[in-house]
Write an enzyme that holds these catalytic residues in place. Structure first.
Site, mmCIF file in Angstrom:
data_model
loop_
_atom_site.group_PDB
_atom_site.id
_atom_site.type_symbol
_atom_site.label_atom_id
_atom_site.label_comp_id
_atom_site.label_asym_id
_atom_site.label_seq_id
_atom_site.Cartn_x
_atom_site.Cartn_y
_atom_site.Cartn_z
ATOM 1 C CG ASP A 17 -62.236 16.874 -74.623
ATOM 2 O OD1 ASP A 17 -63.082 16.523 -75.462
ATOM 3 O OD2 ASP A 17 -62.524 17.172 -73.449
ATOM 4 C CD GLU B 62 -64.937 22.803 -74.312
ATOM 5 O OE1 GLU B 62 -64.566 21.660 -74.615
ATOM 6 O OE2 GLU B 62 -66.133 23.123 -74.201
ATOM 7 C CD GLU C 51 -63.304 11.841 -73.974
ATOM 8 O OE1 GLU C 51 -62.845 11.148 -73.026
ATOM 9 O OE2 GLU C 51 -64.245 11.459 -74.694
ATOM 10 C CG HIS D 75 -71.320 9.962 -74.313
ATOM 11 N ND1 HIS D 75 -71.629 10.967 -73.450
ATOM 12 C CD2 HIS D 75 -70.184 10.341 -74.948
ATOM 13 C CE1 HIS D 75 -70.727 11.940 -73.579
ATOM 14 N NE2 HIS D 75 -69.834 11.577 -74.475
ATOM 15 N NE ARG E 213 -63.319 5.027 -76.162
ATOM 16 C CZ ARG E 213 -63.607 5.998 -77.032
ATOM 17 N NH1 ARG E 213 -63.946 7.185 -76.603
ATOM 18 N NH2 ARG E 213 -63.561 5.766 -78.331
ATOM 19 C CG HIS F 130 -73.576 8.053 -77.771
ATOM 20 N ND1 HIS F 130 -72.723 7.349 -78.567
ATOM 21 C CD2 HIS F 130 -73.086 9.306 -77.704
ATOM 22 C CE1 HIS F 130 -71.747 8.147 -78.963
ATOM 23 N NE2 HIS F 130 -71.945 9.344 -78.450
HETATM 24 N N1 UDP Z 1 -76.954 16.551 -77.628
HETATM 25 C C1 UDP Z 1 -77.895 16.593 -78.669
HETATM 26 N N2 UDP Z 1 -78.797 15.584 -78.752
HETATM 27 C C2 UDP Z 1 -78.843 14.539 -77.873
HETATM 28 C C3 UDP Z 1 -77.873 14.509 -76.833
HETATM 29 C C4 UDP Z 1 -76.952 15.518 -76.748
HETATM 30 O O1 UDP Z 1 -77.895 17.520 -79.478
HETATM 31 O O2 UDP Z 1 -79.693 13.662 -78.019
HETATM 32 C C5 UDP Z 1 -75.940 17.637 -77.542
HETATM 33 C C6 UDP Z 1 -75.862 18.310 -76.197
HETATM 34 O O3 UDP Z 1 -76.776 19.384 -76.124
HETATM 35 C C7 UDP Z 1 -74.434 18.766 -76.113
HETATM 36 C C8 UDP Z 1 -73.684 17.727 -76.915
HETATM 37 O O4 UDP Z 1 -74.657 17.061 -77.714
HETATM 38 O O5 UDP Z 1 -74.227 20.019 -76.726
HETATM 39 C C9 UDP Z 1 -73.036 16.776 -75.937
HETATM 40 O O6 UDP Z 1 -72.463 15.782 -76.601
HETATM 41 P P1 UDP Z 1 -71.745 14.598 -75.818
HETATM 42 O O7 UDP Z 1 -72.407 14.408 -74.511
HETATM 43 O O8 UDP Z 1 -71.718 13.487 -76.798
HETATM 44 O O9 UDP Z 1 -70.255 15.122 -75.678
HETATM 45 P P2 UDP Z 1 -69.407 15.830 -74.536
HETATM 46 O O10 UDP Z 1 -69.918 17.209 -74.367
HETATM 47 O O11 UDP Z 1 -69.468 15.019 -73.309
HETATM 48 O O12 UDP Z 1 -68.033 15.824 -75.129
#
Ligand code: UDP
Length: 371
Positions: free
Chosen positions: A99, A121, A135, A208, A210, A241
């Site tokens: 998303d 997904e 998203e 992270h 918004r 982040h």
């Molecule tokens: N992640 C990582 N290193 C970090 C923090 C997160 O590899 O320091 C990975 C985490 O395991 C997950 C993904 O990044 O698979 C999550 O990313 P984020 O939270 O940015 O995105 P969302 O899933 O909320 O879209």
């Protein structure tokens, strides 16, 4: 000799790379499909880290990242970049995941050229326009464009059915489980100054979204301070982040504390090792709720809503929002009850899949391509 059908994967952020990596590997192994990988550049360093880990190379990089980038810039750059890509290398099918601004813009670019889109997904919903922003709207719009909807769970497939989407819906499981299975033999020990994994309870925290960057960030910070005041045996591991403004604000709000260890974003295998070895996770991330289920780790979700209700239903995730008192009391409650949690959840099958999602996606795509 007939030309091989071309399939193009468009990805830009860390979670997109993680969740498409094993799918891309499957396609690349196939002799009768030409696979192309296009990076948007929405996350540059974080996406590259994961590309290297899974040994995937891009065929084109739109390289859109700019200082202070905004959603309009990402959307227009992906549209323009893909116009050229699709003209030079017209695909029979375009893959997007999740998303993100990249996924939405790539679907729109494919639609403009009347190229079918496969959405990995598909069907996640909070039913709240602005949470998560942008998203929730991106995934709804992608669902209207896509021909193939790969839903991770039955619940997400039902969401797609009720939205009356066109095309085929298939429940596949979430490809993040395939990625974890692939990487699990390479999980290191995470050695960090200030953390003794053998005696301390480690809380892993990420923020992270918004909607958590304004006033709510102050509330989360206040909750974290309360946790440290009321739990002496706890240490917090906080990978930041890479948005420098966000990192600066978090550091300013929390100050220097010997039991808060800030790091740069951890490489994916190190981050999974931290999930495996921590006691509890506090996060507003989507994917981390799924990963917590894979490692049977309790996770407190710093949001008012989640599109991963499956994790809440089995008792792994708890929605705590951003009220400092609730964050602290729920943390203390879970930490007191860790043994009970472990015996309860270890027996429950992971609602997000069995690690065979990529295979299902690959097989369904072959059928779609009439191979
Ligand atoms: N992640 C990582 N290193 C970090 C923090 C997160 O590899 O320091 C990975 C985490 O395991 C997950 C993904 O990044 O698979 C999550 O990313 P984020 O939270 O940015 O995105 P969302 O899933 O909320 O879209």
């Amino acid at each position: 000799m007939a030309l091989k059908p071309r399939v193009t994967f468009v990805l830009g952020t860390r979670p997109e790379v993680i969740k498409l990596a094993v799918v891309i590997m499957r396609f690349k192994e196939s002799q009768d499909i030409e696979t192309r990988v296009v990076l948007s550049g929405q996350h540059r360093d974080m996406a590259n880290q994961v590309m290297n880990l899974f040994e995937i190379k891009e065929n084109r990089n739109i390289d859109l990242m700019s200082h202070g980038q905004n959603l309009s810039h990402i959307t227009s750059s992906v549209l323009n970049g893909l116009k050229i890509e699709f003209k030079e290398f017209p695909p029979k099918l375009v893959f997007v995941q999740g998303d993100t601004a990249t996924a939405f813009s790539a679907s729109l670019a494919a639609f403009y050229e009347q190229i079918p889109v496969a959405h990995v997904e598909a069907g996640l919903r909070t039913n709240n326009w602005l949470e998560p922003f942008p998203e929730e709207m991106y995934r709804r719009l992608i669902s209207q464009i896509a021909h193939l909807h790969f839903a991770p769970t039955y619940c997400s497939a039902l969401n797609l059915n009720s939205a009356g989407v066109l095309g085929n819906i298939l429940v596949t499981g979430n490809t993040v489980i395939d990625a974890i299975d692939y990487i699990s033999s390479k999980l290191p020990r995470l050695a960090l100054k200030g953390i003794d994994w053998t005696v301390q309870k480690v809380i892993l925290i990420t923020v992270h979204r918004r909607e958590n960057r304004g006033e709510r960030l102050g509330q989360i910070a206040s909750g974290i301070r309360k946790i440290l005041e009321s739990n002496n045996d706890v240490v917090l591991l906080f990978p930041l982040h890479p948005d420098p403004e966000l990192g600066k604000r978090i550091r300013k709000l929390l100050g220097n504390h010997s039991r808060i260890i800030f790091t740069e974003p951890l490489e994916y295998n190190f981050f999974l090792a931290a999930i495996r070895d921590c006691s509890l996770i506090l996060t507003d991330s989507g994917s981390i709720q799924e990963e917590a289920c894979a490692f049977a780790k309790p996770v407190l979700v710093l949001r008012e809503t989640t599109e991963r209700n499956e994790a809440v239903k089995i008792g792994i995730a708890t929605l705590v929002g951003t009220n400092p008192v609730t964050i602290c009391s729920e943390t203390t409650r879970v930490l007191k009850d860790l043994e009970c949690f472990n015996t309860k959840v270890k027996r429950i099958p992971n609602p997000f899949g069995d690690g065979k999602s990529s295979k299902r996606i690959f097989n369904a795509s072959r059928t779609f391509l009439e191979l």
